[in-house]
Write an enzyme that holds these catalytic residues in place. Sequence first.
Site, PDB file in Angstrom:
ATOM      1  N   ASP A  93     -83.083  46.770  48.551  1.00  0.00           N
ATOM      2  CA  ASP A  93     -83.725  48.044  48.228  1.00  0.00           C
ATOM      3  C   ASP A  93     -85.111  48.041  48.873  1.00  0.00           C
ATOM      4  O   ASP A  93     -85.513  47.055  49.504  1.00  0.00           O
ATOM      5  CB  ASP A  93     -83.771  48.266  46.713  1.00  0.00           C
ATOM      6  CG  ASP A  93     -84.650  47.260  46.005  1.00  0.00           C
ATOM      7  OD1 ASP A  93     -85.307  46.450  46.685  1.00  0.00           O
ATOM      8  OD2 ASP A  93     -84.691  47.281  44.767  1.00  0.00           O
ATOM      9  N   SER A  94     -85.842  49.115  48.719  1.00  0.00           N
ATOM     10  CA  SER A  94     -87.083  49.280  49.484  1.00  0.00           C
ATOM     11  C   SER A  94     -88.320  48.858  48.708  1.00  0.00           C
ATOM     12  O   SER A  94     -89.404  48.788  49.270  1.00  0.00           O
ATOM     13  CB  SER A  94     -87.242  50.749  49.861  1.00  0.00           C
ATOM     14  OG  SER A  94     -87.434  51.514  48.681  1.00  0.00           O
ATOM     15  N   GLY A  95     -88.169  48.619  47.409  1.00  0.00           N
ATOM     16  CA  GLY A  95     -89.328  48.351  46.578  1.00  0.00           C
ATOM     17  C   GLY A  95     -89.872  49.622  45.955  1.00  0.00           C
ATOM     18  O   GLY A  95     -90.695  49.565  45.036  1.00  0.00           O
ATOM     19  N   GLY A  96     -89.429  50.770  46.439  1.00  0.00           N
ATOM     20  CA  GLY A  96     -89.926  52.057  45.934  1.00  0.00           C
ATOM     21  C   GLY A  96     -89.703  52.199  44.435  1.00  0.00           C
ATOM     22  O   GLY A  96     -90.628  52.562  43.698  1.00  0.00           O
ATOM     23  N   PHE A  97     -88.503  51.894  43.994  1.00  0.00           N
ATOM     24  CA  PHE A  97     -88.198  52.048  42.578  1.00  0.00           C
ATOM     25  C   PHE A  97     -89.021  51.090  41.713  1.00  0.00           C
ATOM     26  O   PHE A  97     -89.543  51.472  40.666  1.00  0.00           O
ATOM     27  CB  PHE A  97     -86.699  51.842  42.328  1.00  0.00           C
ATOM     28  CG  PHE A  97     -86.306  52.022  40.896  1.00  0.00           C
ATOM     29  CD1 PHE A  97     -86.218  53.293  40.343  1.00  0.00           C
ATOM     30  CD2 PHE A  97     -86.050  50.929  40.076  1.00  0.00           C
ATOM     31  CE1 PHE A  97     -85.882  53.471  39.001  1.00  0.00           C
ATOM     32  CE2 PHE A  97     -85.711  51.105  38.737  1.00  0.00           C
ATOM     33  CZ  PHE A  97     -85.625  52.376  38.204  1.00  0.00           C
ATOM     34  N   ASP A 147     -88.755  55.185  49.160  1.00  0.00           N
ATOM     35  CA  ASP A 147     -88.695  56.511  48.529  1.00  0.00           C
ATOM     36  C   ASP A 147     -89.584  56.563  47.298  1.00  0.00           C
ATOM     37  O   ASP A 147     -90.101  55.554  46.845  1.00  0.00           O
ATOM     38  CB  ASP A 147     -87.245  56.835  48.117  1.00  0.00           C
ATOM     39  CG  ASP A 147     -86.696  55.846  47.106  1.00  0.00           C
ATOM     40  OD1 ASP A 147     -87.192  54.682  47.064  1.00  0.00           O
ATOM     41  OD2 ASP A 147     -85.770  56.195  46.362  1.00  0.00           O
ATOM     42  N   GLN A 206     -83.207  62.319  46.641  1.00  0.00           N
ATOM     43  CA  GLN A 206     -83.888  62.407  45.354  1.00  0.00           C
ATOM     44  C   GLN A 206     -83.810  63.849  44.837  1.00  0.00           C
ATOM     45  O   GLN A 206     -83.056  64.655  45.381  1.00  0.00           O
ATOM     46  CB  GLN A 206     -85.347  61.944  45.483  1.00  0.00           C
ATOM     47  CG  GLN A 206     -85.503  60.432  45.714  1.00  0.00           C
ATOM     48  CD  GLN A 206     -85.210  59.606  44.460  1.00  0.00           C
ATOM     49  OE1 GLN A 206     -84.938  60.136  43.380  1.00  0.00           O
ATOM     50  NE2 GLN A 206     -85.230  58.278  44.614  1.00  0.00           N
ATOM     51  N   GLY A 233     -82.667  57.789  41.860  1.00  0.00           N
ATOM     52  CA  GLY A 233     -83.303  58.512  40.760  1.00  0.00           C
ATOM     53  C   GLY A 233     -82.357  58.989  39.680  1.00  0.00           C
ATOM     54  O   GLY A 233     -82.677  59.905  38.920  1.00  0.00           O
ATOM     55  N   ASP A 283     -74.557  49.451  42.606  1.00  0.00           N
ATOM     56  CA  ASP A 283     -75.177  48.201  42.165  1.00  0.00           C
ATOM     57  C   ASP A 283     -75.683  48.442  40.767  1.00  0.00           C
ATOM     58  O   ASP A 283     -76.026  49.584  40.414  1.00  0.00           O
ATOM     59  CB  ASP A 283     -76.369  47.830  43.052  1.00  0.00           C
ATOM     60  CG  ASP A 283     -77.609  48.608  42.661  1.00  0.00           C
ATOM     61  OD1 ASP A 283     -78.435  48.059  41.907  1.00  0.00           O
ATOM     62  OD2 ASP A 283     -77.756  49.768  43.083  1.00  0.00           O
ATOM     63  N   CYS A 321     -57.873  39.761  30.885  1.00  0.00           N
ATOM     64  CA  CYS A 321     -58.690  39.267  31.996  1.00  0.00           C
ATOM     65  C   CYS A 321     -58.198  37.903  32.455  1.00  0.00           C
ATOM     66  O   CYS A 321     -57.904  37.033  31.640  1.00  0.00           O
ATOM     67  CB  CYS A 321     -60.153  39.187  31.564  1.00  0.00           C
ATOM     68  SG  CYS A 321     -61.260  38.539  32.828  1.00  0.00           S
ATOM     69  N   CYS A 323     -59.997  35.880  34.531  1.00  0.00           N
ATOM     70  CA  CYS A 323     -61.106  35.109  35.114  1.00  0.00           C
ATOM     71  C   CYS A 323     -61.138  33.699  34.537  1.00  0.00           C
ATOM     72  O   CYS A 323     -60.528  33.422  33.509  1.00  0.00           O
ATOM     73  CB  CYS A 323     -62.447  35.824  34.902  1.00  0.00           C
ATOM     74  SG  CYS A 323     -63.241  35.493  33.313  1.00  0.00           S
ATOM     75  N   CYS A 326     -62.130  33.451  30.822  1.00  0.00           N
ATOM     76  CA  CYS A 326     -61.103  33.890  29.870  1.00  0.00           C
ATOM     77  C   CYS A 326     -59.897  32.956  29.866  1.00  0.00           C
ATOM     78  O   CYS A 326     -59.206  32.844  28.855  1.00  0.00           O
ATOM     79  CB  CYS A 326     -60.678  35.327  30.171  1.00  0.00           C
ATOM     80  SG  CYS A 326     -61.959  36.515  29.681  1.00  0.00           S
ATOM     81  N   HIS A 352     -67.960  36.179  33.477  1.00  0.00           N
ATOM     82  CA  HIS A 352     -66.908  37.091  33.016  1.00  0.00           C
ATOM     83  C   HIS A 352     -67.267  38.542  33.322  1.00  0.00           C
ATOM     84  O   HIS A 352     -66.419  39.309  33.801  1.00  0.00           O
ATOM     85  CB  HIS A 352     -66.631  36.946  31.518  1.00  0.00           C
ATOM     86  CG  HIS A 352     -65.858  38.115  30.996  1.00  0.00           C
ATOM     87  ND1 HIS A 352     -64.505  38.247  31.173  1.00  0.00           N
ATOM     88  CD2 HIS A 352     -66.267  39.259  30.391  1.00  0.00           C
ATOM     89  CE1 HIS A 352     -64.110  39.415  30.687  1.00  0.00           C
ATOM     90  NE2 HIS A 352     -65.151  40.045  30.198  1.00  0.00           N
TER      91      HIS A 352
END
Lengths: 389, 389
Positions: A93-97, A147, A206, A233, A283, A321, A323, A326, A352
């Site tokens: 990510d850009s760091g903006g958030f 952004d 945005q 956003g 994400d 599940c 995995c 589990c 899990h």
Amino acid sequence: MNPLDFKIDAKSGEARAGVLTTRRGRIETPVFMPVGTAGTVKGIRFEALESELDANIILGNTYHLWLRPGIDVIKAAGGLHRFMGWNGALLTDSGGFQVWSLGALRKITEEGTEFRSHLDGSLRFLSPEVSMEVQAALGSDIVMVFDECAPGEASHEETERSMNLTARWAKRSKDAFDRLQTEGGDTGQIESEGLSGAQALFGIVQGAGHLDLRRNSLEQTVNIGFDGYAIGGLSVGEEKSLMFEVIEDIAPRMPRDVPRYLMGVGTPEDLIEAVARGVDMFDCVLPTRNGRTGQAFTSRGKLNVKNAQWMNDTRPLDESCGCSVCRRHSRAYLRHLYTSGEMLASILLTHHNLAFFLDTMRGVRQAIRSGDFPKFRREFTERLDANGE
Amino acid sequence: MNPLDFKIDAKSGEARAGVLTTRRGRIETPVFMPVGTAGTVKGIRFEALESELDANIILGNTYHLWLRPGIDVIKAAGGLHRFMGWNGALLTDSGGFQVWSLGALRKITEEGTEFRSHLDGSLRFLSPEVSMEVQAALGSDIVMVFDECAPGEASHEETERSMNLTARWAKRSKDAFDRLQTEGGDTGQIESEGLSGAQALFGIVQGAGHLDLRRNSLEQTVNIGFDGYAIGGLSVGEEKSLMFEVIEDIAPRMPRDVPRYLMGVGTPEDLIEAVARGVDMFDCVLPTRNGRTGQAFTSRGKLNVKNAQWMNDTRPLDESCGCSVCRRHSRAYLRHLYTSGEMLASILLTHHNLAFFLDTMRGVRQAIRSGDFPKFRREFTERLDANGE
């Protein structure tokens, strides 16, 4: 040549299944990207991510890595992939958030954002140019523009001002990015068949909950031209119905032949609902963060592992599940680990939860390809909330 | 039929290499047992222990498991192996050392030890009979007698009183253990070829640093008769030279045809020195505990991962180590994880440290079998302390 190749091979309504090829390999979409904030997906080893979980792409946070260990250390190691020991694809990510989230600790101007580091209080300055420079040094395979995020409750006027700033920053991001690619700033550059081997850059739409501003933002962003487009956003405090209203309106208007990425969302049911509206990439910190606080995601809904009702329950977290957690461990054991403060509780729950998110997306892709997505979506929703919590 | 089979197949001076077969499989000796205090070897998954690390036996703590989750929960799960999901062998200590360590919180009488739980302050009572009952319910493969530990600085008189109490408790442990085996108290009982399928019971030699009392304790313990013998009450604050003096005197006097176990010891070099004096089994929290505090054991000595000197060091923790951590991650990355408070630092350092301890013991066994143990021992010691710390 492009830095990415994206092919959609099946559709079901707005839902799309496809393959995104980056310079570090093939990613089936829709895809969920585990969050690797500070150069580690918290609580899980890369071996598990790349083998059992089959995660082909993870996310790294520019803000966190820039502050610690710092760009000099990562550059010296030969980029973030080498520094971490991760050979799969990386989106940063850009760091903006993150700087926006600092609230009172930051000051936003046309030029960029001045803020105080949450680690040592030092004064720092992040701008489109700095963010691109940092992301080039990280050598991530997909870079995000710098952004500004408007608060969910922002007025139309305030949101419009913020959205237009994001558009101007997007243009500056693109210019700085192109210059850095030419100058060889990308530490992650590798030979890759059929691709340029360079970094890819995604724009971010945005406009908070104002559909007219969202459409305007999309238009301005597409006019600049990017390798993919994200919806930013959302999931920042607004009503869930508003979030889906925005996705439903915007996703189908986004360019069809490049990836659409919904940032920071969400629960498994959110992912399925967003896929149904045309989103390809996600994400979210939920599987890892909730894993550390004792909450498991299961096909029957959320399960709080510390509840006394599991004290003698020999069933796995999720009987559907497959995995490795589990297959081996009971709710009773996990509850004991969690209530005893044992690190293994976080390790196993994180594993899990990630397995559940990634399996769910595998199921989504299969369902779209076999034409059963509407049935999959309906049955998934019906099964939830059966854990009796 | 015996619960254990033990065969020595090579010797080098007092050092012995052999195979200990328990009802849960074959263990090559000398062996290091990772400590799984509360039903988990802290920070590592069982999959890693049983595959890459090839640990065939781990230790569980009766005191901790008895207090939490409690015996009812473990019994309901069908014993500790099933509760944890561990199929290898398990040795449990008796709780004697833990309650002794509580200091002012406990009161020792002929009957047993009254103490307050460190978890909730509740009044509890542990005795030979209770300890045997708890360990039968845990279903561990090797059970330890309930003993008392004398402080390293205790007088001859005080140590003698304590050592004789341990001998009387050993007899009561044996009687209670035999009764429980007959009554089917052992939840871990399984069919096992050539073995009785029952639990094994080890006696413990006490006597602090007084060699005459150690010899007396050994004689009393052997007279009762156990499946193996441990040296307890060392590495509790006494001088290291005194510890080796005791081991050197006592180990060769212990029965030759059953395992000799040195409890709670030690560093890799301690293990090698104790092997050279005739010890077969070890457990210690050092690899796991120090892993969590940023200290790595390497063939060149200890390495403190947080030191600034590793900031840009792309070498693995130990260039001679083939573990999955050293194959993938640099000192620079591990330092970043540790200084950022990332859980993965503990996970990776714990893994490497355990790999280093278990590899060292593999090297010890090979060296004894190939006749190179004196050379191995000399070279191991010479390599240490080359990390420049």
